[in-house]
Design an enzyme around this catalytic site. Structure first.
Site, PDB file in Angstrom:
ATOM      1  N   GLU A 180      37.701  37.424  44.086  1.00  0.00           N
ATOM      2  CA  GLU A 180      37.868  38.227  42.854  1.00  0.00           C
ATOM      3  C   GLU A 180      36.990  39.350  43.017  1.00  0.00           C
ATOM      4  OE1 GLU A 180      38.847  35.820  38.765  1.00  0.00           O
ATOM      5  OE2 GLU A 180      37.222  34.889  40.063  1.00  0.00           O
TER       6      GLU A 180
ATOM      7  N   TYR B   5      39.297  57.992  19.684  1.00  0.00           N
ATOM      8  CA  TYR B   5      39.904  56.924  20.467  1.00  0.00           C
ATOM      9  C   TYR B   5      40.311  57.230  21.870  1.00  0.00           C
ATOM     10  CZ  TYR B   5      44.559  58.871  18.792  1.00  0.00           C
ATOM     11  OH  TYR B   5      45.333  59.649  18.382  1.00  0.00           O
TER      12      TYR B   5
ATOM     13  N   GLU C  22      34.052  36.542  29.240  1.00  0.00           N
ATOM     14  CA  GLU C  22      33.398  36.487  28.195  1.00  0.00           C
ATOM     15  C   GLU C  22      32.409  37.632  27.657  1.00  0.00           C
ATOM     16  OE1 GLU C  22      35.125  32.323  28.465  1.00  0.00           O
ATOM     17  OE2 GLU C  22      34.165  33.861  29.849  1.00  0.00           O
TER      18      GLU C  22
ATOM     19  N   LYS D 287      43.293  38.638  31.498  1.00  0.00           N
ATOM     20  CA  LYS D 287      43.154  38.471  33.167  1.00  0.00           C
ATOM     21  C   LYS D 287      44.456  37.895  33.552  1.00  0.00           C
ATOM     22  CE  LYS D 287      39.847  36.850  36.257  1.00  0.00           C
ATOM     23  NZ  LYS D 287      38.698  36.040  36.511  1.00  0.00           N
TER      24      LYS D 287
END
Length: 119
Positions: free
Chosen positions: A21, A53, A73, A98
């Site tokens: 990863e 934005y 997290e 993910k």
């Protein structure tokens, strides 16, 4: 409180606990809901009195593409703090997707959802 939502922000990041990863990276998708009072901006039709934005979107992509972390997290928390750095934003909900997580069984998505505010 009013809400401004950005959905489906995509960026490639190198987050995760496994070496593959970190080395190869993967796509992360981020959804945001920003809580703020839009009345002053609406009254004066003034962008400077609300959240831009487009800038928030660019900053979130920079966070995803930035320094790798082990956990989504942690990534969600960093995104939330970046959003709260904008003066008018009082609250933010962050969803980090993910979809290519290293799971050995069929699945559609892995997400973390957090809500943070200026308390």
């Amino acid at each position: 409180m009013d809400r401004v939502a950005l959905r489906g922000l995509r960026a490639r990041g190198h987050h995760g606990v496994f070496p593959k990863e970190r080395e190869e990276g993967q796509t992360f998708i981020v959804d945001l809901v920003l809580g703020l009072d839009t009345r002053p901006a609406a009254a004066d039709d003034d962008l400077s009195k609300t959240v831009h934005y487009g800038i928030v979107a660019e900053e979130v992509v920079d966070v995803v593409q930035g320094e790798p972390v082990d956990l989504i997290e942690t990534l969600a928390e960093r995104i939330a703090q970046q959003c709260l750095s904008h003066t008018g934003v009082q609250e933010v909900e962050v969803v980090v997707h993910k979809p290519d997580a290293p799971i050995t069984v069929p699945f559609d998505d892995v997400t973390i959802t957090i809500t943070r505010s200026r308390r």
